[in-house]
Design an enzyme around this catalytic site. Sequence first.
Site, PDB file in Angstrom:
ATOM      1  N   ASP A  96      91.065  36.204  60.118  1.00  0.00           N
ATOM      2  CA  ASP A  96      91.352  34.919  60.734  1.00  0.00           C
ATOM      3  C   ASP A  96      92.411  34.189  59.909  1.00  0.00           C
ATOM      4  OD1 ASP A  96      89.532  35.332  62.725  1.00  0.00           O
ATOM      5  OD2 ASP A  96      87.892  34.306  61.705  1.00  0.00           O
ATOM      6  N   ASP A 416      84.065  33.603  61.934  1.00  0.00           N
ATOM      7  CA  ASP A 416      83.218  32.459  61.616  1.00  0.00           C
ATOM      8  C   ASP A 416      82.445  31.931  62.808  1.00  0.00           C
ATOM      9  OD1 ASP A 416      85.324  31.494  63.026  1.00  0.00           O
ATOM     10  OD2 ASP A 416      86.008  30.052  61.528  1.00  0.00           O
ATOM     11  N   ASP A 420      82.449  35.667  67.472  1.00  0.00           N
ATOM     12  CA  ASP A 420      82.971  36.742  66.623  1.00  0.00           C
ATOM     13  C   ASP A 420      81.911  37.788  66.286  1.00  0.00           C
ATOM     14  OD1 ASP A 420      85.535  35.686  66.461  1.00  0.00           O
ATOM     15  OD2 ASP A 420      85.026  34.396  64.761  1.00  0.00           O
TER      16      ASP A 420
END
Length: 857
Positions: A96, A416, A420
Amino acid sequence: MSALTVVILILYFVVDNFVVQRRAWLPECTPVYIQYFVKFFIIGITVLVVAVPEGLPLAVTISLAYSVKKMMKDNNLVRHLDACETMGNATAICSDKTGTLTMNRMTVVQAYVGNTHYRQIPSPDVFPPKVLDLIVNGISINSAYTSKILPPEKEGGLPRQVGNKTECALLGFVTDLKQDYQAVRNEIPEETLFKVYTFNSVRKSMSTVIRKPEGGFRMFSKGASEIMLRKCNRILDKEGETIPFKSEDRDDMVRNVIEPMASEGLRTICIAYRDFDDTEPMWDNENEILTELTCIMVVGIEDPVRPEVPDAIRKCKRAGITVRMVTGDNVNTARAIATKCGILTPGDNLLCLEGKEFNRLIRNEKGAVEQEKLDKVWPKLRVLARSSPTDKHTLVKGIIDSTVGEQRQVVAVTGDGTNDGPALKKADVGFAMGIAGTDVAKEASDIILTDDNFTSIVKAVMWGRNVYDSISKFLQFQLTVNVVAVIVAFTGACITQDSPLKAVQMLWVNLIMDTFASLALATEPPTDSLLRRHPYGRNKPLISRTMMKNILGHAVYQLTVVFVLVFAGEQLFDIDSGRKAPLHAPPSQHYTIVFNTFVLMQLFNEINCRKIHGEKNVFAGIYHNAIFCSVVLGTFFCQIVIVEFGGKPFSCTSLTLEQWLWCLFIGIGELLWGQVISAIPTESLKFLKEVGHGADEEEITKDAEGMEEIDLAEMELRRGQILWFRGLHRIQTQRSQSLVTGFLDQVSLLVIASSHKIKVVRVLHNFHKPRNELSIHQFMTQPEYNADNESPQTFQDDQEGDPESAPKALFGEVGPCGIVVCNPDTYCLTGLPCSPAPWLSAPSIGSPCTGGVEQYG
């Protein structure tokens, strides 16, 4: 090997005694023969115990447990133990952006309001009251009320951001405009909100509906600028009046405002609103509700790249790991951040795609993902912008299932959010954010980053590779000991009818190379040199050619030293020979020197095994590992105690200072010999082969036959379960072998005890007036010399009644059992020439032949 050793020993004993020497099997000698056979069997079991590297599971466990404990200090909370080692072979990291590559401290630095682009935060006086009111309400109300800006913990520090970082940046913008967002929230509490459309990763927006005091409804919306602007048909001008916003105006705004912001690495957010004055709409129809919006402003939010991230990305590239950034930001923002991080470099022919373009390239007409199309995209893909969690899962699964490269890719993923979870579960190693991560993401992950920092992932790679190297170091050390100990025990037993290394000594050696060595070599701290090579690969042999060179090279040195000491040590040190000793002869200096030298060679070779890639300096960083130094010094101290004070239990006798120095000198020779071995190019040794290949794709495919819709990750999981059960079976087998060894020891003691009982009964029957009562502990040992026996006494037999009918022999000759005949100064075994042995006590005069031992004068 162990069975062959037992068979050879028994055949050698039987042929030599009953064929060559032509001795008869006497019933009274049976307990002695049984003791010899049990001794041979124990030697065989000893060879078996030494040959099996049972310390490997212990080394793996210690290495993983130690690494997991140390990784916690590097902000890696390991939830699954095997993920630590798997991370060492990672070839791809899908990361990310927000919080991982960046500092996750969002701040509004630019704004576009009323057809004016402000490159710095403007003063609130430049905005008309109506526009300022819409900005403050649009941000304060259309944000989670849990998102707040709190005073700094320390004086002079930055204000604390609690909650969603993007919303905190917008609330910070309100604060910079000298407005109070909390007053607006107090006026319109959360429970009075009419309708809330929470943030959705598909529409990438959030909306909140409130009732207007004069009647009707007002909806505030915020979201990704290029998406929100498509839903806007009006915009505020400088005076705060709404004017039409056409497609040409939108394209011009994207070109002149949004793209320049994104090129500077800013995240662009659009704030808009819509009034419903006429009739109440169908609130469940989001697509119909979220149209005909009026744009209030567009802001540029900066999330600075973490200062340490570019260096971490360079380390990953040098280590053969490809870093890909998967983010929901605008493609221009993502490209700018990726360039700052070092993921993208000028001149590279790499791809930077949006989620829609990515799906268009990898899906067919029916919308299904095709692996062939995906294989053309992912090798060059570095940035995936405007992506959804589904896109991340598709990318991860496609990389894992790909067969483009020589080996399967090992993928690590960060996440997070709750969405996901599938990608984290699918990846070989899933990293969840410890600060910003949800509970669902943490449950689906293998490792939790307690600081949400990409640098911690690089540290996890170092520890994973360190685990692999630690296991290899221990394996190199243990196999060297195994090869030497097995050959010495087997060859020595077959030639001298006894193992040069006794059973208890072998147990001590096993303790050194299993428990202590695994503790010492498995606790080596990682170094940056681990990141200067590419991953080993999933099918890399555990024993490389360099390790094989070291194992064989050190084995040659140790075997040469041990055999020279065994067969010529008495001449070199001018001591009595320990070969061909009787069954219960006291320990000799000869074999004590052999044992001591062997152990010292292992200690110094343990230092050599700290390096497995041919490095010259084996002492590099040795002082950084206090456990290693403590283990080596502690083992050396224990060896001194065993040799000097171990006595008969350890088959050792005290050595002189000169003998100790020679043993130490030979042990230090291992270090010098290691330099010679490292100087030999591995490439020139063509006969060396790698050992320990992993299962290839064909084997994995065979294992998966009959299983429907199983991917490669599940195949690897199934293979891992099979290897786990094999390891468990090996441990249970070794435990059984240990139990067998213990059982044999008990059987041996029972045989000895039975023999002693027979001896005591015969003594009671044969002696009218016994001068010495032989205890059970004196069987097959040299009896004490009775100084009161000044004259020879005759042997009397109750059954025969004639002393002359008893067999007689001179001291030092072979008795009828062909085993031992004692005299005050010598001993003999199976008729071989006697050698001086003044340390033996003399026999008692007049003792009868019991259990096959003649002791009389």
